[in-house]
Scaffold this motif. Structure first.
Motif, PDB file in Angstrom:
ATOM      1  N   TYR A   1     -16.274   3.220  39.104  1.00  0.00           N
ATOM      2  CA  TYR A   1     -15.136   4.061  38.724  1.00  0.00           C
ATOM      3  C   TYR A   1     -14.373   3.448  37.548  1.00  0.00           C
ATOM      4  CZ  TYR A   1     -10.605   6.380  39.018  1.00  0.00           C
ATOM      5  OH  TYR A   1      -9.462   7.068  38.721  1.00  0.00           O
ATOM      6  N   TYR A   2     -14.099   2.143  37.598  1.00  0.00           N
ATOM      7  CA  TYR A   2     -13.366   1.497  36.514  1.00  0.00           C
ATOM      8  C   TYR A   2     -14.144   1.581  35.202  1.00  0.00           C
ATOM      9  CZ  TYR A   2     -10.337  -0.571  40.132  1.00  0.00           C
ATOM     10  OH  TYR A   2      -9.481  -0.769  41.173  1.00  0.00           O
TER      11      TYR A   2
ATOM     12  N   GLU B   1      -6.549  15.907  37.291  1.00  0.00           N
ATOM     13  CA  GLU B   1      -6.944  15.608  38.669  1.00  0.00           C
ATOM     14  C   GLU B   1      -8.328  16.180  38.968  1.00  0.00           C
ATOM     15  OE1 GLU B   1      -3.135  15.524  41.516  1.00  0.00           O
ATOM     16  OE2 GLU B   1      -3.354  17.389  40.397  1.00  0.00           O
ATOM     17  N   ALA B   2      -8.565  17.399  38.506  1.00  0.00           N
ATOM     18  CA  ALA B   2      -9.869  18.032  38.720  1.00  0.00           C
ATOM     19  C   ALA B   2     -10.990  17.197  38.094  1.00  0.00           C
ATOM     20  CB  ALA B   2      -9.863  19.445  38.131  1.00  0.00           C
ATOM     21  N   LEU B   3     -10.758  16.730  36.871  1.00  0.00           N
ATOM     22  CA  LEU B   3     -11.761  15.906  36.199  1.00  0.00           C
ATOM     23  C   LEU B   3     -11.971  14.590  36.943  1.00  0.00           C
ATOM     24  CD1 LEU B   3     -10.590  16.480  32.518  1.00  0.00           C
ATOM     25  CD2 LEU B   3     -12.674  17.392  33.555  1.00  0.00           C
ATOM     26  N   HIS B   4     -10.883  14.007  37.404  1.00  0.00           N
ATOM     27  CA  HIS B   4     -10.936  12.749  38.168  1.00  0.00           C
ATOM     28  C   HIS B   4     -11.787  12.913  39.424  1.00  0.00           C
ATOM     29  CE1 HIS B   4      -9.323   9.317  40.511  1.00  0.00           C
ATOM     30  NE2 HIS B   4      -9.225  10.180  41.492  1.00  0.00           N
ATOM     31  N   VAL B   5     -11.549  13.974  40.177  1.00  0.00           N
ATOM     32  CA  VAL B   5     -12.307  14.224  41.399  1.00  0.00           C
ATOM     33  C   VAL B   5     -13.793  14.376  41.087  1.00  0.00           C
ATOM     34  CG1 VAL B   5     -12.720  15.908  43.253  1.00  0.00           C
ATOM     35  CG2 VAL B   5     -10.395  15.238  42.675  1.00  0.00           C
ATOM     36  N   ALA B   6     -14.101  15.158  40.071  1.00  0.00           N
ATOM     37  CA  ALA B   6     -15.503  15.425  39.736  1.00  0.00           C
ATOM     38  C   ALA B   6     -16.216  14.169  39.242  1.00  0.00           C
ATOM     39  CB  ALA B   6     -15.583  16.528  38.683  1.00  0.00           C
ATOM     40  N   VAL B   7     -15.548  13.364  38.429  1.00  0.00           N
ATOM     41  CA  VAL B   7     -16.165  12.113  37.956  1.00  0.00           C
ATOM     42  C   VAL B   7     -16.513  11.217  39.138  1.00  0.00           C
ATOM     43  CG1 VAL B   7     -15.659   9.922  36.790  1.00  0.00           C
ATOM     44  CG2 VAL B   7     -15.206  12.074  35.626  1.00  0.00           C
ATOM     45  N   MET B   8     -15.581  11.079  40.074  1.00  0.00           N
ATOM     46  CA  MET B   8     -15.837  10.234  41.241  1.00  0.00           C
ATOM     47  C   MET B   8     -16.988  10.778  42.074  1.00  0.00           C
ATOM     48  SD  MET B   8     -12.077   9.052  42.585  1.00  0.00           S
ATOM     49  CE  MET B   8     -12.821   8.181  43.952  1.00  0.00           C
ATOM     50  N   CYS B   9     -17.017  12.088  42.279  1.00  0.00           N
ATOM     51  CA  CYS B   9     -18.085  12.691  43.078  1.00  0.00           C
ATOM     52  C   CYS B   9     -19.450  12.473  42.442  1.00  0.00           C
ATOM     53  CB  CYS B   9     -17.834  14.188  43.252  1.00  0.00           C
ATOM     54  SG  CYS B   9     -16.510  14.600  44.405  1.00  0.00           S
TER      55      CYS B   9
ATOM     56  N   GLU C   1     -16.609  12.848  31.869  1.00  0.00           N
ATOM     57  CA  GLU C   1     -15.842  11.802  31.196  1.00  0.00           C
ATOM     58  C   GLU C   1     -15.532  12.210  29.759  1.00  0.00           C
ATOM     59  OE1 GLU C   1     -18.129   8.222  31.332  1.00  0.00           O
ATOM     60  OE2 GLU C   1     -18.369   8.364  33.502  1.00  0.00           O
ATOM     61  N   GLY C   2     -16.502  12.854  29.111  1.00  0.00           N
ATOM     62  CA  GLY C   2     -16.307  13.268  27.732  1.00  0.00           C
ATOM     63  C   GLY C   2     -15.145  14.240  27.582  1.00  0.00           C
ATOM     64  N   VAL C   3     -15.011  15.147  28.550  1.00  0.00           N
ATOM     65  CA  VAL C   3     -13.898  16.095  28.522  1.00  0.00           C
ATOM     66  C   VAL C   3     -12.567  15.347  28.682  1.00  0.00           C
ATOM     67  CG1 VAL C   3     -12.868  18.108  29.643  1.00  0.00           C
ATOM     68  CG2 VAL C   3     -15.361  17.915  29.463  1.00  0.00           C
ATOM     69  N   LEU C   4     -12.534  14.417  29.650  1.00  0.00           N
ATOM     70  CA  LEU C   4     -11.309  13.647  29.879  1.00  0.00           C
ATOM     71  C   LEU C   4     -10.991  12.774  28.667  1.00  0.00           C
ATOM     72  CD1 LEU C   4      -9.019  12.784  31.718  1.00  0.00           C
ATOM     73  CD2 LEU C   4     -10.575  11.139  32.802  1.00  0.00           C
ATOM     74  N   ARG C   5     -12.014  12.175  28.069  1.00  0.00           N
ATOM     75  CA  ARG C   5     -11.807  11.318  26.902  1.00  0.00           C
ATOM     76  C   ARG C   5     -11.183  12.108  25.748  1.00  0.00           C
ATOM     77  NH1 ARG C   5     -16.383   9.129  27.099  1.00  0.00           N
ATOM     78  NH2 ARG C   5     -17.537  10.596  25.825  1.00  0.00           N
ATOM     79  N   GLU C   6     -11.643  13.324  25.540  1.00  0.00           N
ATOM     80  CA  GLU C   6     -11.094  14.149  24.466  1.00  0.00           C
ATOM     81  C   GLU C   6      -9.651  14.540  24.766  1.00  0.00           C
ATOM     82  OE1 GLU C   6     -10.990  16.223  20.850  1.00  0.00           O
ATOM     83  OE2 GLU C   6     -12.220  14.587  21.635  1.00  0.00           O
TER      84      GLU C   6
ATOM     85  N   SER D   1     -29.543  11.992  36.705  1.00  0.00           N
ATOM     86  CA  SER D   1     -28.962  13.307  36.446  1.00  0.00           C
ATOM     87  C   SER D   1     -27.507  13.354  36.882  1.00  0.00           C
ATOM     88  CB  SER D   1     -29.775  14.382  37.186  1.00  0.00           C
ATOM     89  OG  SER D   1     -29.197  15.655  37.000  1.00  0.00           O
ATOM     90  N   GLU D   2     -27.203  12.759  38.047  1.00  0.00           N
ATOM     91  CA  GLU D   2     -25.816  12.721  38.519  1.00  0.00           C
ATOM     92  C   GLU D   2     -24.955  11.885  37.573  1.00  0.00           C
ATOM     93  OE1 GLU D   2     -24.770  14.592  40.745  1.00  0.00           O
ATOM     94  OE2 GLU D   2     -26.411  15.047  42.103  1.00  0.00           O
ATOM     95  N   SER D   3     -25.508  10.778  37.092  1.00  0.00           N
ATOM     96  CA  SER D   3     -24.762   9.961  36.124  1.00  0.00           C
ATOM     97  C   SER D   3     -24.481  10.744  34.853  1.00  0.00           C
ATOM     98  CB  SER D   3     -25.558   8.694  35.778  1.00  0.00           C
ATOM     99  OG  SER D   3     -25.644   7.830  36.882  1.00  0.00           O
ATOM    100  N   GLN D   4     -25.451  11.544  34.439  1.00  0.00           N
ATOM    101  CA  GLN D   4     -25.270  12.369  33.240  1.00  0.00           C
ATOM    102  C   GLN D   4     -24.166  13.403  33.457  1.00  0.00           C
ATOM    103  OE1 GLN D   4     -28.588  14.894  32.113  1.00  0.00           O
ATOM    104  NE2 GLN D   4     -28.135  14.609  29.947  1.00  0.00           N
ATOM    105  N   HIS D   5     -24.148  14.010  34.660  1.00  0.00           N
ATOM    106  CA  HIS D   5     -23.049  14.934  34.972  1.00  0.00           C
ATOM    107  C   HIS D   5     -21.707  14.220  34.835  1.00  0.00           C
ATOM    108  CE1 HIS D   5     -25.861  17.483  37.770  1.00  0.00           C
ATOM    109  NE2 HIS D   5     -26.164  17.589  36.497  1.00  0.00           N
ATOM    110  N   GLY D   6     -21.643  13.010  35.411  1.00  0.00           N
ATOM    111  CA  GLY D   6     -20.396  12.245  35.338  1.00  0.00           C
ATOM    112  C   GLY D   6     -20.002  11.938  33.907  1.00  0.00           C
ATOM    113  N   SER D   7     -20.978  11.584  33.080  1.00  0.00           N
ATOM    114  CA  SER D   7     -20.695  11.253  31.684  1.00  0.00           C
ATOM    115  C   SER D   7     -20.184  12.468  30.910  1.00  0.00           C
ATOM    116  CB  SER D   7     -21.956  10.706  31.013  1.00  0.00           C
ATOM    117  OG  SER D   7     -22.356   9.494  31.617  1.00  0.00           O
ATOM    118  N   MET D   8     -20.721  13.628  31.204  1.00  0.00           N
ATOM    119  CA  MET D   8     -20.256  14.855  30.547  1.00  0.00           C
ATOM    120  C   MET D   8     -18.789  15.123  30.880  1.00  0.00           C
ATOM    121  SD  MET D   8     -23.617  17.257  31.153  1.00  0.00           S
ATOM    122  CE  MET D   8     -22.738  18.751  30.709  1.00  0.00           C
TER     123      MET D   8
END
Length: 298
Positions: free
Chosen positions: A257-258, A93-101, A139-144, A130-137
């Motif tokens: 988001y999708y 949930e934490a990762l989900h919130v941060a990705v959306m933000c 996502e990488g945690v969630l993907r793993e 930069s914000e997109s890069q934060h989101g991608s980072m």
């Protein structure tokens, strides 16, 4: 209303980053899970540093002292208000919130960049990247976590979440339509209700063709923020142009988001989510074309 100046836009952006830091700090304080608390504390530091970078680099570009205060409520740029009172979020949930933000903020700064030209435009485009890069980072945690089976985000659960996102969007448009006095705007919004309900049914049908396993009966996340722009609630005297702008933002948010979710899965599941993102993008383009024609005819 006075036009937005580059200096004021920078001050507003700094305020948005500070609001994001406070948001993550609140979520950290409400968690008893050390892993989740540590993650949000890291996000606090990331947002605080980003705010300092914007102030330092932005001030050099405009060549003057920035205004003392923001002129807009910046709290919705990089936060999800519905989550502020959440207690003991799980790590997913934490990762989900941060990705959306982070992706929400990237959209905001990309749109902001188009209001300016020259160095200021390029600066806000860089902030968006930069914000997109934060989101991608993140996502990488969630993907793993998904890859290693640690995550509660099965594709079946994601399909259920998407169905509920579309249903929430239908309710959003329905609520707007009920409050709307403009006949053309009301008709458009009622049409969007039908679009979202149809999309929910299509996701459910398509999702059963993907190797999802069991599709749970309920979403495991607060889904209403995904396809509902921060500008909600809208005024009762909603014009058609405002309705189109709200719908455009909502569809863009869902598409982004999708697509972020699609990067967290592999093979058939990733293709399914990318297809969903493209469908939302198609909706957004249709609305944007209509909005452009309407403004040209005005």
């Amino acid at each position: 209303m006075s036009p937005l100046t580059p200096s004021q836009a920078l001050r507003n952006a700094i305020a948005a980053e500070a609001a994001a830091a406070r948001f993550y700090e609140t979520l950290a304080s409400r968690s008893s899970d050390p892993e989740v608390r540590s993650f949000f504390e890291t996000m606090v530091r990331v947002e605080a540093e980003h705010g300092r970078e914007i102030e330092h680099l932005g001030s050099k570009i405009v060549g003057q002292v920035l205004p003392a205060f923001a002129t807009t409520d910046a709290s919705g740029v990089e936060t999800l208000p519905a989550w502020k009172s959440a207690e003991n979020l799980g790590f997913d949930e934490a990762l989900h919130v941060a990705v959306m933000c982070e992706h929400q903020a990237a959209m905001h700064y990309a749109d902001l960049a188009e209001l300016f030209d020259g160095e200021v435009r390029e600066f806000f485009r860089a902030v968006s990247a930069s914000e997109s890069q934060h989101g991608s980072m993140i996502e990488g945690v969630l993907r793993e976590r998904i890859r290693t089976g640690q995550s509660t985000f099965t594709i079946g659960q994601v399909v259920r979440n998407l169905i509920e996102i579309e249903r929430a969007a239908a309710r959003f448009y329905g609520a707007l339509a009920k409050r709307c006095l403009n006949p053309r705007a009301k008709s458009f919004l009622q049409g969007m209700v039908e679009v979202e309900e149809l999309h929910a049914a299509q996701i459910e049908a398509l999702g059963r063709d993907v190797e999802t396993g069991e599709i749970p009966e309920h979403a495991n996340l607060e889904v209403k923020d995904v396809e509902m722009p921060p500008s909600w609630p809208a005024p009762i005297h909603l014009r058609l142009e405002t309705s189109l702008a709200l719908a455009l933002e909502a569809e863009r948010r869902a598409g982004r988001y999708y697509r972020a979710l699609s990067r967290c899965f592999s093979r058939q599941a990733a293709d399914f989510l990318e297809h969903m993102a493209e469908t939302e993008d198609d909706h957004a383009r249709s609305i944007e074309d209509l909005l452009t024609r309407m403004r040209a005819d005005a």
